[in-house]
Design a protein around this motif. Sequence first.
Motif, PDB file in Angstrom:
ATOM      1  N   LEU A  63      -2.254 -13.580  -0.429  1.00 52.60           N
ATOM      2  CA  LEU A  63      -2.451 -12.295  -0.830  1.00 52.60           C
ATOM      3  C   LEU A  63      -1.293 -11.243  -0.421  1.00 52.60           C
ATOM      4  O   LEU A  63      -1.472 -11.293   0.999  1.00 52.60           O
ATOM      5  CB  LEU A  63      -3.690 -11.646  -0.693  1.00 52.60           C
ATOM      6  CG  LEU A  63      -3.857 -10.269  -1.057  1.00 52.60           C
ATOM      7  CD1 LEU A  63      -3.667 -10.095  -2.532  1.00 52.60           C
ATOM      8  CD2 LEU A  63      -5.262  -9.849  -0.559  1.00 52.60           C
ATOM      9  N   ARG A  64      -0.460 -10.664  -1.199  1.00 51.62           N
ATOM     10  CA  ARG A  64       0.371  -9.750  -0.541  1.00 51.62           C
ATOM     11  C   ARG A  64       0.025  -8.288  -0.906  1.00 51.62           C
ATOM     12  O   ARG A  64      -0.387  -8.137  -2.052  1.00 51.62           O
ATOM     13  CB  ARG A  64       1.918  -9.996  -1.068  1.00 51.62           C
ATOM     14  CG  ARG A  64       2.954  -8.783  -0.541  1.00 51.62           C
ATOM     15  CD  ARG A  64       4.275  -9.228  -1.116  1.00 51.62           C
ATOM     16  NE  ARG A  64       4.706 -10.649  -0.601  1.00 51.62           N
ATOM     17  CZ  ARG A  64       5.732 -11.139  -1.036  1.00 51.62           C
ATOM     18  NH1 ARG A  64       6.398 -10.772  -2.030  1.00 51.62           N
ATOM     19  NH2 ARG A  64       6.128 -12.238  -0.580  1.00 51.62           N
ATOM     20  N   VAL A  65       0.010  -7.282  -0.132  1.00 52.69           N
ATOM     21  CA  VAL A  65      -0.610  -6.038  -0.498  1.00 52.69           C
ATOM     22  C   VAL A  65       0.757  -5.045   0.007  1.00 52.69           C
ATOM     23  O   VAL A  65       1.473  -5.166   0.895  1.00 52.69           O
ATOM     24  CB  VAL A  65      -1.628  -5.840   0.537  1.00 52.69           C
ATOM     25  CG1 VAL A  65      -3.048  -6.362   0.106  1.00 52.69           C
ATOM     26  CG2 VAL A  65      -1.584  -5.746   2.069  1.00 52.69           C
ATOM     27  N   SER A  66       0.632  -4.009  -1.112  1.00 53.35           N
ATOM     28  CA  SER A  66       2.006  -2.982  -0.792  1.00 53.35           C
ATOM     29  C   SER A  66       1.418  -1.653  -1.312  1.00 53.35           C
ATOM     30  O   SER A  66       2.147  -1.002  -1.710  1.00 53.35           O
ATOM     31  CB  SER A  66       2.946  -3.451  -1.803  1.00 53.35           C
ATOM     32  OG  SER A  66       2.495  -3.519  -3.338  1.00 53.35           O
ATOM     33  N   ASN A  67       0.196  -1.509  -0.945  1.00 51.74           N
ATOM     34  CA  ASN A  67      -0.444  -0.227  -1.123  1.00 51.74           C
ATOM     35  C   ASN A  67      -1.317   0.074   0.106  1.00 51.74           C
ATOM     36  O   ASN A  67      -2.133  -0.904   0.149  1.00 51.74           O
ATOM     37  CB  ASN A  67      -1.088  -0.125  -2.511  1.00 51.74           C
ATOM     38  CG  ASN A  67      -1.783   1.292  -2.856  1.00 51.74           C
ATOM     39  OD1 ASN A  67      -2.525   1.958  -2.010  1.00 51.74           O
ATOM     40  ND2 ASN A  67      -1.174   2.013  -3.678  1.00 51.74           N
ATOM     41  N   ASN A  68      -1.539   1.422   0.750  1.00 50.69           N
ATOM     42  CA  ASN A  68      -2.451   1.538   1.883  1.00 50.69           C
ATOM     43  C   ASN A  68      -3.863   1.289   1.521  1.00 50.69           C
ATOM     44  O   ASN A  68      -4.649   0.852   2.379  1.00 50.69           O
ATOM     45  CB  ASN A  68      -2.493   2.766   1.965  1.00 50.69           C
ATOM     46  CG  ASN A  68      -1.035   3.482   2.527  1.00 50.69           C
ATOM     47  OD1 ASN A  68      -0.205   2.749   3.129  1.00 50.69           O
ATOM     48  ND2 ASN A  68      -0.852   4.729   2.769  1.00 50.69           N
ATOM     49  N   SER A  69      -4.411   1.221   0.148  1.00 51.81           N
ATOM     50  CA  SER A  69      -5.610   1.019  -0.098  1.00 51.81           C
ATOM     51  C   SER A  69      -5.691  -0.215  -1.160  1.00 51.81           C
ATOM     52  O   SER A  69      -6.842  -0.503  -1.848  1.00 51.81           O
ATOM     53  CB  SER A  69      -6.427   2.056  -0.921  1.00 51.81           C
ATOM     54  OG  SER A  69      -6.098   3.450  -0.243  1.00 51.81           O
ATOM     55  N   ALA A  70      -4.676  -1.166  -0.957  1.00 52.75           N
ATOM     56  CA  ALA A  70      -4.824  -2.414  -1.870  1.00 52.75           C
ATOM     57  C   ALA A  70      -5.874  -3.241  -1.619  1.00 52.75           C
ATOM     58  O   ALA A  70      -6.492  -3.969  -2.391  1.00 52.75           O
ATOM     59  CB  ALA A  70      -3.669  -3.113  -1.593  1.00 52.75           C
ATOM     60  N   LEU A  71      -6.551  -3.120  -0.185  1.00 49.71           N
ATOM     61  CA  LEU A  71      -7.780  -3.906   0.236  1.00 49.71           C
ATOM     62  C   LEU A  71      -9.232  -3.257  -0.061  1.00 49.71           C
ATOM     63  O   LEU A  71      -9.978  -3.536   0.389  1.00 49.71           O
ATOM     64  CB  LEU A  71      -7.861  -4.410   1.631  1.00 49.71           C
ATOM     65  CG  LEU A  71      -6.508  -5.360   1.908  1.00 49.71           C
ATOM     66  CD1 LEU A  71      -6.357  -5.788   3.416  1.00 49.71           C
ATOM     67  CD2 LEU A  71      -6.843  -6.619   1.223  1.00 49.71           C
ATOM     68  N   GLY A  72      -8.989  -1.983  -0.900  1.00 44.68           N
ATOM     69  CA  GLY A  72     -10.259  -1.230  -1.112  1.00 44.68           C
ATOM     70  C   GLY A  72     -10.499  -0.301   0.186  1.00 44.68           C
ATOM     71  O   GLY A  72      -9.828  -0.086   1.007  1.00 44.68           O
ATOM     72  N   SER A  73     -12.011  -0.055   0.091  1.00 50.19           N
ATOM     73  CA  SER A  73     -12.260   0.852   1.057  1.00 50.19           C
ATOM     74  C   SER A  73     -12.472   0.138   2.508  1.00 50.19           C
ATOM     75  O   SER A  73     -12.335  -1.267   2.570  1.00 50.19           O
ATOM     76  CB  SER A  73     -13.732   1.305   0.919  1.00 50.19           C
ATOM     77  OG  SER A  73     -14.399   1.875   1.963  1.00 50.19           O
ATOM     78  N   THR A  74     -12.141   0.659   3.618  1.00 48.80           N
ATOM     79  CA  THR A  74     -12.134  -0.072   4.873  1.00 48.80           C
ATOM     80  C   THR A  74     -13.312  -0.375   5.607  1.00 48.80           C
ATOM     81  O   THR A  74     -13.683  -1.187   6.220  1.00 48.80           O
ATOM     82  CB  THR A  74     -11.584   0.990   6.085  1.00 48.80           C
ATOM     83  OG1 THR A  74     -12.425   2.072   6.150  1.00 48.80           O
ATOM     84  CG2 THR A  74     -10.048   1.179   5.650  1.00 48.80           C
ATOM     85  N   THR A  75     -14.529  -0.171   4.630  1.00 44.30           N
ATOM     86  CA  THR A  75     -15.801  -0.692   5.154  1.00 44.30           C
ATOM     87  C   THR A  75     -16.118  -2.255   4.956  1.00 44.30           C
ATOM     88  O   THR A  75     -16.762  -2.520   5.585  1.00 44.30           O
ATOM     89  CB  THR A  75     -17.088   0.181   4.361  1.00 44.30           C
ATOM     90  OG1 THR A  75     -16.787  -0.174   3.019  1.00 44.30           O
ATOM     91  CG2 THR A  75     -16.733   1.622   4.781  1.00 44.30           C
ATOM     92  N   GLY A  76     -15.542  -2.578   3.893  1.00 41.67           N
ATOM     93  CA  GLY A  76     -15.740  -4.025   3.808  1.00 41.67           C
ATOM     94  C   GLY A  76     -15.208  -5.402   4.729  1.00 41.67           C
ATOM     95  O   GLY A  76     -15.892  -6.065   4.580  1.00 41.67           O
ATOM     96  N   GLY A  77     -14.073  -4.876   5.127  1.00 38.88           N
ATOM     97  CA  GLY A  77     -13.474  -5.873   5.892  1.00 38.88           C
ATOM     98  C   GLY A  77     -12.726  -7.048   5.215  1.00 38.88           C
ATOM     99  O   GLY A  77     -13.107  -7.157   3.868  1.00 38.88           O
ATOM    100  N   SER A  78     -11.984  -7.665   5.746  1.00 42.27           N
ATOM    101  CA  SER A  78     -11.132  -8.851   5.117  1.00 42.27           C
ATOM    102  C   SER A  78     -11.243 -10.039   5.866  1.00 42.27           C
ATOM    103  O   SER A  78     -11.311  -9.988   7.151  1.00 42.27           O
ATOM    104  CB  SER A  78      -9.808  -8.448   4.735  1.00 42.27           C
ATOM    105  OG  SER A  78      -9.707  -7.147   3.922  1.00 42.27           O
ATOM    106  N   THR A  79     -11.076 -11.112   5.308  1.00 45.29           N
ATOM    107  CA  THR A  79     -11.023 -12.436   5.979  1.00 45.29           C
ATOM    108  C   THR A  79      -9.995 -13.355   5.303  1.00 45.29           C
ATOM    109  O   THR A  79      -9.782 -13.372   4.117  1.00 45.29           O
ATOM    110  CB  THR A  79     -12.308 -13.330   5.779  1.00 45.29           C
ATOM    111  OG1 THR A  79     -13.317 -12.435   6.416  1.00 45.29           O
ATOM    112  CG2 THR A  79     -12.326 -14.690   6.542  1.00 45.29           C
ATOM    113  N   VAL A  80      -9.194 -13.988   6.163  1.00 41.46           N
ATOM    114  CA  VAL A  80      -8.166 -14.968   5.627  1.00 41.46           C
ATOM    115  C   VAL A  80      -8.511 -16.256   6.368  1.00 41.46           C
ATOM    116  O   VAL A  80      -8.632 -16.627   7.569  1.00 41.46           O
ATOM    117  CB  VAL A  80      -6.561 -14.611   6.259  1.00 41.46           C
ATOM    118  CG1 VAL A  80      -5.726 -15.648   6.050  1.00 41.46           C
ATOM    119  CG2 VAL A  80      -6.454 -13.198   5.849  1.00 41.46           C
ATOM    120  N   ALA A  81      -8.808 -17.068   5.302  1.00 48.48           N
ATOM    121  CA  ALA A  81      -9.316 -18.509   5.584  1.00 48.48           C
ATOM    122  C   ALA A  81      -8.159 -19.529   6.340  1.00 48.48           C
ATOM    123  O   ALA A  81      -7.012 -19.121   5.875  1.00 48.48           O
ATOM    124  CB  ALA A  81     -10.091 -19.020   4.375  1.00 48.48           C
TER     125      ALA A  81
END
Length: 199
Positions: free
Chosen positions: A96-114
């Motif tokens: 997953l490549r992100v190129s926007n400050n909010s590409a991962l949505g709100s900061t409340t959810g957190g992200s995981t890379v398996a």
Amino acid sequence: MGAPGGAGGILRSSAAGSVTVGEAGTAGELTTGSAAGDDLAFTNGNAAGTLTVNSIIKNNAGGAVDVIVNGAATALTVFTGGSTYTGGTTVQQGTLRVSNNSALGSTTGGSTVAIGAALEMAGGITIGNEALSLQGGGISNGGALRNVSGTNTYGGLITATATPRLYVDTGTTLILDRVGAGGSLTTDSSITLEVGRDG
């Protein structure tokens, strides 16, 4: 787009070529289901093709939507939109490549890379205080978190459940604001990696 409940998503087949969802600048919105915790999955089945999502990903009427990225082991999915969903983001397989400050949505959810997956940052963005869990060395040990263009900042707490690898491409800079306990972070970089305070 939507689904009658539970989960929905976009499946990009293994056929040749790349697919773009939403025109940049007027990309529209994506969501799924009707209940909090429903999954919106982006599956790129083409190892050589790119699935680009310009649309804004948002919650459904019931609450938070969780985003899942998967597909072929070396497939690339790109999020360019300023999304607002408040659920988590999981990169199960592929990149997953992100190129926007909010590409991962709100900061409340957190992200995981398996294990065997990767998160790439591009274009001079700043991800805010979003927790990030890294679980391996990335695809072919090329970095579970990788900086591919520009100077990018990850501002959230980064934790490790294995020994993840970070890679910073030549001519780029990756700034990590917070690195927490768990496993050690292995860097593979010929350029700049700035590490901030311990979590």
